[in-house]
Design an enzyme around this catalytic site. Structure first.
Site, mmCIF file in Angstrom:
data_model
loop_
_atom_site.group_PDB
_atom_site.id
_atom_site.type_symbol
_atom_site.label_atom_id
_atom_site.label_comp_id
_atom_site.label_asym_id
_atom_site.label_seq_id
_atom_site.Cartn_x
_atom_site.Cartn_y
_atom_site.Cartn_z
ATOM 1 N N LYS A 1 13.342 0.999 7.996
ATOM 2 C CA LYS A 1 13.131 1.452 9.378
ATOM 3 C C LYS A 1 14.271 2.338 9.858
ATOM 4 O O LYS A 1 14.047 3.234 10.674
ATOM 5 C CB LYS A 1 12.930 0.257 10.323
ATOM 6 N N LYS B 1 2.945 -0.421 1.200
ATOM 7 C CA LYS B 1 2.108 -1.414 1.898
ATOM 8 C C LYS B 1 1.304 -0.777 3.042
ATOM 9 O O LYS B 1 1.743 0.222 3.629
ATOM 10 C CB LYS B 1 2.947 -2.595 2.396
ATOM 11 N N LYS C 1 0.675 -0.823 10.108
ATOM 12 C CA LYS C 1 0.057 -0.342 11.339
ATOM 13 C C LYS C 1 0.820 0.825 11.944
ATOM 14 O O LYS C 1 0.309 1.534 12.781
ATOM 15 C CB LYS C 1 -0.127 -1.482 12.346
HETATM 16 P P1 ATP Z 1 5.025 -2.440 11.350
HETATM 17 O O1 ATP Z 1 4.339 -1.394 10.551
HETATM 18 O O2 ATP Z 1 5.094 -2.143 12.833
HETATM 19 O O3 ATP Z 1 6.317 -2.891 10.774
HETATM 20 P P2 ATP Z 1 3.252 -4.325 10.126
HETATM 21 O O4 ATP Z 1 1.917 -3.712 9.996
HETATM 22 O O5 ATP Z 1 4.098 -4.451 8.914
HETATM 23 O O6 ATP Z 1 4.055 -3.673 11.317
HETATM 24 P P3 ATP Z 1 3.935 -6.878 11.231
HETATM 25 O O7 ATP Z 1 3.755 -7.198 12.662
HETATM 26 O O8 ATP Z 1 5.291 -6.517 10.813
HETATM 27 O O9 ATP Z 1 2.964 -5.733 10.731
HETATM 28 O O10 ATP Z 1 3.397 -8.063 10.337
HETATM 29 C C1 ATP Z 1 2.605 -9.124 10.797
HETATM 30 C C2 ATP Z 1 2.194 -10.008 9.648
HETATM 31 O O11 ATP Z 1 1.277 -9.311 8.803
HETATM 32 C C3 ATP Z 1 3.344 -10.427 8.738
HETATM 33 O O12 ATP Z 1 3.142 -11.758 8.324
HETATM 34 C C4 ATP Z 1 3.245 -9.507 7.564
HETATM 35 O O13 ATP Z 1 3.769 -10.065 6.391
HETATM 36 C C5 ATP Z 1 1.739 -9.327 7.468
HETATM 37 N N1 ATP Z 1 1.438 -8.036 6.862
HETATM 38 C C6 ATP Z 1 1.756 -6.824 7.372
HETATM 39 N N2 ATP Z 1 1.303 -5.845 6.565
HETATM 40 C C7 ATP Z 1 0.704 -6.461 5.514
HETATM 41 C C8 ATP Z 1 0.047 -5.996 4.339
HETATM 42 N N3 ATP Z 1 -0.069 -4.707 4.088
HETATM 43 N N4 ATP Z 1 -0.479 -6.902 3.476
HETATM 44 C C9 ATP Z 1 -0.364 -8.215 3.728
HETATM 45 N N5 ATP Z 1 0.249 -8.730 4.817
HETATM 46 C C10 ATP Z 1 0.774 -7.877 5.703
#
Ligand code: ATP
Ligand code: LTN
Length: 333
Positions: A114, A196, A199
């Site tokens: 980040k 990965k 969002k």
């Molecule tokens: P950002 O992109 O804003 O960092 P993010 O999409 O990674 O957000 P988070 O709010 O950080 O989402 O994650 C929420 C939950 O979803 C966490 O438990 C994280 O491990 C899970 N998660 C996020 N992305 C994935 C993915 N691609 N596959 C499986 N689990 C995920």
């Protein structure tokens, strides 16, 4: 309190929830709610480590809450609350900051990632993000933390901080364990399948949002990047197969079928057929969630009542930990 074990987890309202968030985290939370005492929060305090539009955070906090419930989380069984409604998170985070080393925070993958993506705003909160996350978990003496694979490094540092604190002051914190789903722990980007699904990806074709229209979802899956080999086979660790591996994992996670049996069914078939079926399965998985979400989001008062009740109960549970910690470190309580 009964003798059920405690689960804590949360998602940041920093964007529309993705299929990755659902399959990696929330779907798993639903399964745990009968067997454990579950506490799930909207982690709004974490979102401001990256610059955000205030109105978006507020709106998304309710969207995330409505989605939790639409995904099957039962507010009668589970404590649901907004992180900033319980001041104990900030209180414990401060104390834990004084028991966390710069060196260990510097090694965090998410911080490195980040801070390179937001080079103009490498703030202290982004650096100490894992400490606030440790506070979230340790406040509730959680036994397990169900998250996706990308969060396991944060669970490790949380355990290290808890063990360090316990070594100095005695048994203050339960040392928690991460809990990964069997499939779906690491859903990859549809456009760059070695990354990965996230969002906050700037390319919306890379992720499926639970808010997308059903025809958009189908389109995104049909245009997912695969390879030119034309073989539907799961090959762990083979980067050239990352796209196909990902679609097989998604299909397995949404249908509950084994990856091998899905791959066998499509052996000899083309990517077009396969993607069409994956698209249909994903749409069928998301459609009922969306319908329930649309109903819930229009009832703001219901959502407000749930988080007010949740915050009260969260504050009550966490006060016990705060008192204990303050006393141990020498504050007058
Ligand atoms: P950002 O992109 O804003 O960092 P993010 O999409 O990674 O957000 P988070 O709010 O950080 O989402 O994650 C929420 C939950 O979803 C966490 O438990 C994280 O491990 C899970 N998660 C996020 N992305 C994935 C993915 N691609 N596959 C499986 N689990 C995920
Ligand atoms: N960092 C987490 C969100 C989060 C969290 C938590 C998850 C903040 N505090 C405590 C589990 C337990 C993420 O998913 N990005």
């Amino acid at each position: 309190m009964d003798d059920k074990k405690i689960i804590f987890s949360g998602v940041q309202p920093s964007g529309n929830l993705t299929l990755g968030n659902y399959l990696g985290a929330i779907k798993n939370w639903v399964k745990l709610q009968d067997e454990y005492n579950c506490i799930y929060a909207m982690m709004d305090m974490h979102t401001i480590t990256v610059r955000q539009t205030p109105a978006d955070i507020r709106r998304r906090t309710f969207e995330v809450l409505a989605l939790y419930i639409a995904c099957g989380i039962d507010p009668e069984k589970v404590t649901l609350f907004i992180q900033s409604h319980n001041p104990a998170h900030a209180e414990l985070a401060w104390v834990l900051n004084c028991y966390t080393y710069m060196g260990e925070l510097q090694r965090m993958t998410q911080f490195k990632d980040k801070s390179s993506r937001h080079a103009e705003n490498i703030n202290a909160g982004l650096f100490t993000y894992p400490v606030l996350m440790a506070a979230d978990i340790l406040l509730y003496q959680a036994d397990f933390v169900p998250v996706g694979k990308d969060q396991m490094q944060h669970i490790e540092i949380c355990r290290d901080i808890a063990e360090r604190f316990n070594a100095i002051y005695g048994d203050v914190f339960k040392v928690p364990e991460g809990m990964l789903p069997k499939v779906g722990a690491n859903i990859m980007s549809l456009q760059e399948p070695t990354k990965k699904m996230s969002k906050s990806d700037e390319n919306p074709k890379a992720y499926i949002s639970l808010m997308d229209d059903m025809n958009i979802i189908a389109k995104k899956i049909k245009s997912a990047v695969t390879d030119s080999e034309g073989v539907i086979e799961y090959r762990e660790g083979d980067e050239t197969k990352a796209g196909v591996n990902n679609l097989l994992s998604i299909m397995s996670a949404v249908t509950g079928r084994e990856i091998d049996s899905i791959a066998a069914e499509y052996s000899g078939k083309g990517y077009g057929d396969f993607k069409g079926d994956v698209a249909e399965a994903v749409v069928e998985c998301i459609r009922p969630i969306r319908q329930e979400y649309d109903r819930l989001i229009s009832d703001k008062q219901y959502l407000l009542d749930i988080c007010a009740k949740g915050a009260e109960s969260a504050a009550r549970i966490s006060q016990r930990t705060i008192k204990k910690v303050y006393k141990k470190v020498g504050f007058v309580v």
